[in-house]
Design an enzyme around this catalytic site. Structure first.
Site, PDB file in Angstrom:
ATOM      1  N   ASN A 112       0.786  -1.226   0.072  1.00  0.00           N
ATOM      2  CA  ASN A 112      -0.122  -0.127   0.384  1.00  0.00           C
ATOM      3  C   ASN A 112       0.977   0.843  -0.180  1.00  0.00           C
ATOM      4  O   ASN A 112       1.595   1.356   0.041  1.00  0.00           O
ATOM      5  CB  ASN A 112      -0.586  -0.304   1.362  1.00  0.00           C
ATOM      6  CG  ASN A 112      -1.875   1.498   1.185  1.00  0.00           C
ATOM      7  OD1 ASN A 112      -2.681   1.505   0.504  1.00  0.00           O
ATOM      8  ND2 ASN A 112      -1.942   1.750   2.734  1.00  0.00           N
ATOM      9  N   HIS A 114       0.447   5.402   1.320  1.00  0.00           N
ATOM     10  CA  HIS A 114      -0.086   6.071   2.542  1.00  0.00           C
ATOM     11  C   HIS A 114       0.656   7.482   2.455  1.00  0.00           C
ATOM     12  O   HIS A 114       1.868   7.677   2.338  1.00  0.00           O
ATOM     13  CB  HIS A 114      -0.130   5.420   3.591  1.00  0.00           C
ATOM     14  CG  HIS A 114      -1.055   6.034   4.717  1.00  0.00           C
ATOM     15  ND1 HIS A 114      -2.749   5.882   4.573  1.00  0.00           N
ATOM     16  CD2 HIS A 114      -0.686   7.138   5.699  1.00  0.00           C
ATOM     17  CE1 HIS A 114      -2.894   7.224   5.451  1.00  0.00           C
ATOM     18  NE2 HIS A 114      -2.226   7.779   6.162  1.00  0.00           N
TER      19      HIS A 114
HETATM   20  C1  GRF Z   1      -2.868   8.886  -2.891  1.00  0.00           C
HETATM   21  O1  GRF Z   1      -3.082   9.651  -1.949  1.00  0.00           O
HETATM   22  C2  GRF Z   1      -2.740   7.296  -1.827  1.00  0.00           C
HETATM   23  O2  GRF Z   1      -1.735   7.941  -1.429  1.00  0.00           O
HETATM   24  C3  GRF Z   1      -4.173   7.004  -1.075  1.00  0.00           C
HETATM   25  O3  GRF Z   1      -4.754   7.558  -2.098  1.00  0.00           O
HETATM   26  C4  GRF Z   1      -4.422   8.394  -3.027  1.00  0.00           C
HETATM   27  C5  GRF Z   1      -5.143   7.947  -4.084  1.00  0.00           C
HETATM   28  O4  GRF Z   1      -4.815   9.180  -5.366  1.00  0.00           O
HETATM   29  N1  GRF Z   1      -3.909   5.598  -0.448  1.00  0.00           N
HETATM   30  P1  GRF Z   1      -4.745   8.191  -6.811  1.00  0.00           P
HETATM   31  O5  GRF Z   1      -6.060   7.688  -7.217  1.00  0.00           O
HETATM   32  O6  GRF Z   1      -3.470   7.008  -6.680  1.00  0.00           O
HETATM   33  O7  GRF Z   1      -4.883   9.686  -7.754  1.00  0.00           O
END
Ligand code: GRF
Length: 228
Positions: A112, A114
């Site tokens: 993941n 984050h």
């Molecule tokens: C990102 O900020 C990621 O870190 C978090 O959710 C967001 C997803 O953005 N888990 P995207 O859909 O990849 O533009």
């Protein structure tokens, strides 16, 4: 052989796009074999289609978590992959779902990203939480997942500064740029060298096999869990 990935998304898909771009530019030795979204309208699905990546839009509307996860597992059993990569997937994965992805070393083969320096600011809206808290430095974490939300062995972290005059928007934009560089880079490290979990770490001390020899073994485990 390249690292085989399945990417889970729910929304915008900018991390998926960064991963696909890195693959196209040969900065990341991987293949995305399937993109799974719980939202059939997710922009991320269009990005996948533009890159000719197969998609599975599996809406969770009107389904219990268990029913939805069973559908997702059924879609996965048709696909070979070494890791699931979560890229803005807004659903919590149950312990039951995670079970078939347990590596023999005790780690789930699910990664993941984050947008905070974990363990600070887990959960939704991490950019906003960090910004409103008034942090001077924030960052991005790539980690293996476990049964808790935004928790598990950390694979990489990259910091960025909050600058004077930043708004939530400029702060978030700076963080996203870090995400888009970091995620493909970490995945490429895994493709090349696998995963080493450092010792003296509350998540244990081990090596996660880079490849699912595993792919076949995983498929069997997913099948078993779907059939159960
Ligand atoms: C990102 O900020 C990621 O870190 C978090 O959710 C967001 C997803 O953005 N888990 P995207 O859909 O990849 O533009």
């Amino acid at each position: 052989m390249s690292l085989q990935l399945v990417v889970f998304v729910s929304g915008r898909g900018s991390n998926l796009e960064a991963i696909l771009k890195a693959i196209a530019e040969r900065r990341l030795d991987a293949r995305v074999n399937l993109v799974v979204s719980n939202d059939p309208q997710a922009k991320a699905l269009d990005i996948a289609r533009e890159h000719n990546v197969p998609t599975a839009a599996i809406s969770n509307q009107g389904l219990s978590r268990k029913e939805h996860e069973e559908k997702v597992l059924a879609a996965l059993k048709e696909v070979d992959f070494d890791f699931i990569v979560l890229a803005g997937y807004m659903r919590i994965l149950s312990a039951e779902f995670l079970r078939p992805f347990l590596d023999r070393r005790g780690y789930y083969r699910i990664i993941n990203i984050h947008p905070s320096l974990l363990p600070a600011f887990p959960g939704k809206n991490a950019y906003e939480l960090a910004f409103n808290y008034g942090v001077k430095i924030s960052g991005i974490t790539v980690h293996l997942i476990d049964e808790q939300v935004d928790h598990g062995a950390i694979l990489a972290q990259e910091s960025f500064q909050r600058l004077p005059g930043d708004t939530l928007e400029t702060f978030t934009r700076r963080g996203l740029a870090v995400e888009h560089e970091l995620y493909p880079r970490v995945l490429n490290e895994i493709a090349k060298h696998g995963i080493e979990i450092a010792s003296g770490n509350t998540h244990g001390n081990s090596t996660v096999e880079p490849k699912a020899e595993l792919a076949a073994e995983l498929t069997t485990k997913i099948k078993e869990s779907v059939e159960r």
